[in-house]
Write a protein that holds these residues in place. Structure first.
Motif, PDB file in Angstrom:
ATOM      1  N   UNK A 122     -11.829   0.902 -57.550  1.00  0.00           N
ATOM      2  CA  UNK A 122     -10.843   0.531 -58.569  1.00  0.00           C
ATOM      3  C   UNK A 122     -11.493  -0.277 -59.684  1.00  0.00           C
ATOM      4  N   UNK A 123     -12.528  -1.046 -59.325  1.00  0.00           N
ATOM      5  CA  UNK A 123     -13.263  -1.845 -60.324  1.00  0.00           C
ATOM      6  C   UNK A 123     -14.432  -1.047 -60.885  1.00  0.00           C
ATOM      7  N   UNK A 124     -14.545   0.211 -60.522  1.00  0.00           N
ATOM      8  CA  UNK A 124     -15.673   1.045 -60.917  1.00  0.00           C
ATOM      9  C   UNK A 124     -16.997   0.368 -60.553  1.00  0.00           C
ATOM     10  N   UNK A 125     -17.039  -0.167 -59.342  1.00  0.00           N
ATOM     11  CA  UNK A 125     -18.220  -0.921 -58.924  1.00  0.00           C
ATOM     12  C   UNK A 125     -19.078  -0.170 -57.910  1.00  0.00           C
ATOM     13  N   UNK A 126     -18.784   1.094 -57.653  1.00  0.00           N
ATOM     14  CA  UNK A 126     -19.593   1.848 -56.679  1.00  0.00           C
ATOM     15  C   UNK A 126     -20.572   2.734 -57.434  1.00  0.00           C
ATOM     16  N   UNK A 127     -21.846   2.575 -57.104  1.00  0.00           N
ATOM     17  CA  UNK A 127     -22.885   3.300 -57.834  1.00  0.00           C
ATOM     18  C   UNK A 127     -23.406   4.502 -57.058  1.00  0.00           C
ATOM     19  N   UNK A 128     -23.518   4.351 -55.754  1.00  0.00           N
ATOM     20  CA  UNK A 128     -24.063   5.414 -54.909  1.00  0.00           C
ATOM     21  C   UNK A 128     -23.079   5.735 -53.797  1.00  0.00           C
ATOM     22  N   UNK A 129     -22.807   7.020 -53.610  1.00  0.00           N
ATOM     23  CA  UNK A 129     -21.957   7.424 -52.481  1.00  0.00           C
ATOM     24  C   UNK A 129     -22.735   8.437 -51.651  1.00  0.00           C
ATOM     25  N   UNK A 130     -22.882   8.138 -50.371  1.00  0.00           N
ATOM     26  CA  UNK A 130     -23.482   9.104 -49.446  1.00  0.00           C
ATOM     27  C   UNK A 130     -22.378   9.474 -48.460  1.00  0.00           C
ATOM     28  N   UNK A 131     -21.877  10.687 -48.631  1.00  0.00           N
ATOM     29  CA  UNK A 131     -20.718  11.121 -47.848  1.00  0.00           C
ATOM     30  C   UNK A 131     -21.182  12.141 -46.828  1.00  0.00           C
ATOM     31  N   UNK A 132     -20.892  11.866 -45.554  1.00  0.00           N
ATOM     32  CA  UNK A 132     -21.275  12.776 -44.473  1.00  0.00           C
ATOM     33  C   UNK A 132     -20.012  13.452 -43.966  1.00  0.00           C
ATOM     34  N   UNK A 133     -19.878  14.732 -44.311  1.00  0.00           N
ATOM     35  CA  UNK A 133     -18.651  15.448 -43.979  1.00  0.00           C
ATOM     36  C   UNK A 133     -18.864  16.236 -42.697  1.00  0.00           C
ATOM     37  N   UNK A 134     -18.000  16.037 -41.713  1.00  0.00           N
ATOM     38  CA  UNK A 134     -18.139  16.785 -40.461  1.00  0.00           C
ATOM     39  C   UNK A 134     -17.058  17.870 -40.414  1.00  0.00           C
ATOM     40  N   UNK A 135     -17.397  19.013 -39.770  1.00  0.00           N
ATOM     41  CA  UNK A 135     -16.521  20.190 -39.905  1.00  0.00           C
ATOM     42  C   UNK A 135     -15.305  20.159 -38.982  1.00  0.00           C
ATOM     43  N   UNK A 136     -14.397  19.252 -39.279  1.00  0.00           N
ATOM     44  CA  UNK A 136     -13.111  19.280 -38.576  1.00  0.00           C
ATOM     45  C   UNK A 136     -12.040  18.653 -39.463  1.00  0.00           C
ATOM     46  N   UNK A 137     -10.811  19.062 -39.192  1.00  0.00           N
ATOM     47  CA  UNK A 137      -9.664  18.483 -39.886  1.00  0.00           C
ATOM     48  C   UNK A 137      -9.006  17.501 -38.925  1.00  0.00           C
ATOM     49  N   UNK A 138      -8.761  16.280 -39.392  1.00  0.00           N
ATOM     50  CA  UNK A 138      -8.095  15.313 -38.512  1.00  0.00           C
ATOM     51  C   UNK A 138      -6.581  15.383 -38.659  1.00  0.00           C
ATOM     52  N   UNK A 139      -6.121  15.841 -39.814  1.00  0.00           N
ATOM     53  CA  UNK A 139      -4.680  15.972 -40.014  1.00  0.00           C
ATOM     54  C   UNK A 139      -4.021  14.694 -40.490  1.00  0.00           C
ATOM     55  N   UNK A 140      -4.466  13.562 -39.967  1.00  0.00           N
ATOM     56  CA  UNK A 140      -3.927  12.277 -40.414  1.00  0.00           C
ATOM     57  C   UNK A 140      -4.954  11.208 -40.057  1.00  0.00           C
ATOM     58  N   UNK A 141      -4.770  10.021 -40.587  1.00  0.00           N
ATOM     59  CA  UNK A 141      -5.715   8.941 -40.289  1.00  0.00           C
ATOM     60  C   UNK A 141      -5.860   7.992 -41.456  1.00  0.00           C
TER      61      UNK A 141
END
Ligand SMILES: NC(=O)c1ccc[n+]([C@@H]2O[C@H](COP(=O)([O-])OP(=O)(O)OC[C@H]3O[C@@H](n4cnc5c(N)ncnc54)[C@H](OP(=O)(O)O)[C@@H]3O)[C@@H](O)[C@H]2O)c1
Length: 182
Positions: A122-141
């Motif tokens: 929200x403060x535009x303070x994130x410079x690097x994002x390393x996102x590890x996506x795993x192949x499943x749908x949780x549906x909620x959480x």
């Protein structure tokens, strides 16, 4: 300051299931993933975590962080003595915290926890994002991203596909605005 997030998500963008659980990530925590995480851990000076994340990681058999941890909470006033060496408890807004950490000489900061990450985005303070996506749908959480944020552009740096099916993408923020914390 380098402000990074390193987080595991489901295909539908959740970071914890509806019970706050992370077991769905276990099958992907293989040697490759652990090595990548270790490499990331070496690159940061300090972790900033939210109360929700603290409550979860405090149940882990092993403390997952190697560097100093700053715990953000307005409700927790004291921690058990066993955490004295590991955690510094603070109640600060993102920009205030970054100024404080920068003055303390920290250069590379990892932000961990859904709500805390959202408050830094929200403060535009994130410079690097390393996102590890795993192949499943949780549906909620617990979602990583929520409705109502600003448009922020990132540059794709690289994507690694692990043999487990985990897809790890590294993004850097494009065009950072000037901030008070340098
Ligand atoms: N998949 C992954 O890689 C991964 C990584 C980390 C965490 N998780 C999971 O994510 C869940 C926790 O995420 P979460 O979104 O529930 O909580 P969170 O972001 O870890 O913690 C939120 C809490 O931190 C405090 N806080 C203080 N300053 C804040 C600020 N500037 N912005 C936001 N919060 C601030 C507030 O607590 P007070 O009410 O005490 O003020 C707030 O309720 C856990 O289930 C954890 O297991 C998953």
């Amino acid at each position: 300051l380098r402000i990074s997030i390193y987080i595991g998500t489901s295909l539908d963008g959740f970071i914890a299931d509806s019970n706050g659980g992370l077991n769905w990530l276990d099958a992907f925590a293989d040697e490759e993933a652990l090595q990548a995480y270790e490499e990331f851990l070496r690159s940061v000076d300090v972790h900033v975590i939210g109360r929700g994340t603290f409550e979860k990681v405090s149940t882990f058999p092993e403390w997952p962080y190697r560097k100093p941890v700053f715990l953000l909470s307005s409700t927790v006033k004291h921690l058990p003595g066993s955490y004295n060496e590991k955690i510094i408890l603070l109640s600060m807004k993102p920009n205030e915290l970054l100024k404080y950490l920068s003055e303390k000489g920290y250069a590379s900061i990892n932000i961990d926890g859904g709500k805390v990450i959202q408050s830094f985005l929200k403060e535009d303070a994130v410079e690097t994002m390393i996102l590890s996506k795993v192949p499943l749908l949780l549906g909620s959480g617990t979602p990583l991203f929520v409705n109502g944020g600003a448009l922020l552009r990132f540059r794709h740096i690289r994507t690694r596909v692990f043999s487990s099916g985990l897809v790890q993408s590294h993004y850097e923020r494009l065009k950072r605005k000037t901030t008070v914390y340098g």
